[in-house]
Design a protein around this motif. Structure first.
Motif, mmCIF file in Angstrom:
data_model
loop_
_atom_site.group_PDB
_atom_site.id
_atom_site.type_symbol
_atom_site.label_atom_id
_atom_site.label_comp_id
_atom_site.label_asym_id
_atom_site.label_seq_id
_atom_site.Cartn_x
_atom_site.Cartn_y
_atom_site.Cartn_z
ATOM 1 N N ARG A 21 47.769 37.129 39.438
ATOM 2 C CA ARG A 21 48.893 37.268 40.362
ATOM 3 C C ARG A 21 50.111 37.709 39.558
ATOM 4 N NH1 ARG A 21 48.166 33.891 45.344
ATOM 5 N NH2 ARG A 21 46.127 32.930 45.107
ATOM 6 N N ALA A 22 50.598 38.901 39.880
ATOM 7 C CA ALA A 22 51.794 39.444 39.232
ATOM 8 C C ALA A 22 51.689 39.441 37.702
ATOM 9 C CB ALA A 22 53.031 38.667 39.680
ATOM 10 N N GLY A 23 50.510 39.797 37.192
ATOM 11 C CA GLY A 23 50.323 39.893 35.749
ATOM 12 C C GLY A 23 50.012 38.581 35.050
ATOM 13 N N VAL A 24 49.929 37.488 35.798
ATOM 14 C CA VAL A 24 49.611 36.173 35.234
ATOM 15 C C VAL A 24 48.289 35.706 35.832
ATOM 16 C CG1 VAL A 24 50.352 33.765 35.072
ATOM 17 C CG2 VAL A 24 52.043 35.594 34.939
ATOM 18 N N TRP A 25 47.416 35.185 34.974
ATOM 19 C CA TRP A 25 46.134 34.668 35.434
ATOM 20 C C TRP A 25 46.296 33.201 35.805
ATOM 21 C CZ3 TRP A 25 41.778 37.368 36.481
ATOM 22 C CH2 TRP A 25 41.805 38.715 36.108
ATOM 23 N N GLU A 26 45.980 32.881 37.044
ATOM 24 C CA GLU A 26 46.157 31.539 37.584
ATOM 25 C C GLU A 26 44.803 30.868 37.777
ATOM 26 O OE1 GLU A 26 48.691 29.950 41.233
ATOM 27 O OE2 GLU A 26 46.902 31.057 41.867
ATOM 28 N N VAL A 27 44.716 29.607 37.391
ATOM 29 C CA VAL A 27 43.516 28.801 37.619
ATOM 30 C C VAL A 27 43.892 27.694 38.598
ATOM 31 C CG1 VAL A 27 41.779 27.279 36.577
ATOM 32 C CG2 VAL A 27 42.603 29.277 35.319
ATOM 33 N N THR A 28 43.079 27.554 39.648
ATOM 34 C CA THR A 28 43.262 26.461 40.601
ATOM 35 C C THR A 28 41.969 25.672 40.719
ATOM 36 O OG1 THR A 28 42.644 27.826 42.512
ATOM 37 C CG2 THR A 28 45.005 27.693 41.968
ATOM 38 N N ARG A 29 42.112 24.418 41.082
ATOM 39 C CA ARG A 29 40.958 23.567 41.380
ATOM 40 C C ARG A 29 41.110 23.143 42.830
ATOM 41 N NH1 ARG A 29 39.707 17.468 39.219
ATOM 42 N NH2 ARG A 29 38.393 16.968 40.996
ATOM 43 N N ASP A 30 40.174 23.574 43.659
ATOM 44 C CA ASP A 30 40.245 23.321 45.095
ATOM 45 C C ASP A 30 41.627 23.690 45.639
ATOM 46 O OD1 ASP A 30 37.613 22.470 45.120
ATOM 47 O OD2 ASP A 30 38.143 20.373 44.821
ATOM 48 N N HIS A 31 42.124 24.855 45.230
ATOM 49 C CA HIS A 31 43.378 25.457 45.689
ATOM 50 C C HIS A 31 44.622 24.697 45.222
ATOM 51 C CE1 HIS A 31 40.895 28.160 47.977
ATOM 52 N NE2 HIS A 31 40.275 27.120 48.493
ATOM 53 N N GLY A 35 46.534 25.775 36.049
ATOM 54 C CA GLY A 35 47.170 26.357 34.876
ATOM 55 C C GLY A 35 47.402 27.847 35.011
ATOM 56 N N ASP A 36 48.357 28.380 34.243
ATOM 57 C CA ASP A 36 48.650 29.809 34.165
ATOM 58 C C ASP A 36 48.345 30.301 32.763
ATOM 59 O OD1 ASP A 36 49.538 30.256 36.759
ATOM 60 O OD2 ASP A 36 51.641 29.931 36.272
ATOM 61 N N TYR A 37 47.876 31.552 32.665
ATOM 62 C CA TYR A 37 47.480 32.131 31.383
ATOM 63 C C TYR A 37 47.920 33.587 31.332
ATOM 64 C CZ TYR A 37 44.815 27.893 31.356
ATOM 65 O OH TYR A 37 44.484 26.563 31.403
ATOM 66 N N LEU A 38 48.188 34.089 30.146
ATOM 67 C CA LEU A 38 48.665 35.453 29.990
ATOM 68 C C LEU A 38 47.549 36.488 30.017
ATOM 69 C CD1 LEU A 38 51.442 34.890 27.312
ATOM 70 C CD2 LEU A 38 51.679 35.160 29.792
ATOM 71 N N ARG A 62 31.852 24.617 40.393
ATOM 72 C CA ARG A 62 31.561 26.039 40.265
ATOM 73 C C ARG A 62 32.854 26.744 39.914
ATOM 74 N NH1 ARG A 62 30.830 28.792 46.140
ATOM 75 N NH2 ARG A 62 32.679 27.887 47.080
ATOM 76 N N VAL A 63 32.708 27.904 39.273
ATOM 77 C CA VAL A 63 33.858 28.702 38.851
ATOM 78 C C VAL A 63 33.723 30.077 39.486
ATOM 79 C CG1 VAL A 63 35.079 29.738 36.903
ATOM 80 C CG2 VAL A 63 34.080 27.452 36.675
ATOM 81 N N LEU A 64 34.757 30.481 40.234
ATOM 82 C CA LEU A 64 34.795 31.787 40.882
ATOM 83 C C LEU A 64 35.907 32.603 40.242
ATOM 84 C CD1 LEU A 64 34.494 30.672 44.613
ATOM 85 C CD2 LEU A 64 32.666 31.277 43.021
ATOM 86 N N VAL A 65 35.588 33.859 39.903
ATOM 87 C CA VAL A 65 36.531 34.711 39.188
ATOM 88 C C VAL A 65 36.788 35.986 39.993
ATOM 89 C CG1 VAL A 65 36.944 35.961 37.033
ATOM 90 C CG2 VAL A 65 35.699 33.801 36.993
ATOM 91 N N ALA A 66 38.072 36.362 40.081
ATOM 92 C CA ALA A 66 38.466 37.613 40.731
ATOM 93 C C ALA A 66 38.147 38.774 39.792
ATOM 94 C CB ALA A 66 39.955 37.582 41.047
ATOM 95 N N PRO A 67 37.887 39.943 40.322
ATOM 96 C CA PRO A 67 37.919 40.285 41.734
ATOM 97 C C PRO A 67 36.628 39.881 42.437
ATOM 98 C CG PRO A 67 37.398 42.246 40.459
ATOM 99 C CD PRO A 67 37.634 41.121 39.470
#
Length: 81
Positions: A21-31, A35-38, A62-67
């Motif tokens: 999102r906007a150049g930052v990689w976001e990790v969510t757990r059940d939405h 954490g945010d990562y570069l 489980r881990v789901l990755v975009a796209p």
């Protein structure tokens, strides 16, 4: 008697999402923010590590990755991958 960590039935499974999102990689757990990562690689490693920790406590993750919310095998992703 030793205390043990038991997960409640309704919390025995979770999903980690890794998205950019906007150049930052976001990790969510059940939405919920985790954490945010570069860059993508550290975000995926973090999500996989958290999923393995959750499973070590008796849950299923489980881990789901975009796209496309592609499911990845989080057991195969290590801190050095």
């Amino acid at each position: 008697m030793r205390p043990t960590l038991l997960l409640r039935d309704e919390h025995r499974s979770c999903t980690f999402h890794v998205r950019e999102r906007a150049g930052v990689w976001e990790v969510t757990r059940d939405h919920v923010f985790h954490g945010d990562y570069l860059s993508r690689a550290p975000a995926v490693r973090s999500a996989c590590s958290a999923a393995r920790s959750f499973e070590a406590a008796g849950g299923r993750a489980r881990v789901l990755v975009a796209p496309g919310d592609q499911q990845i095998n989080h057991q195969d992703v290590t801190s050095r991958s």
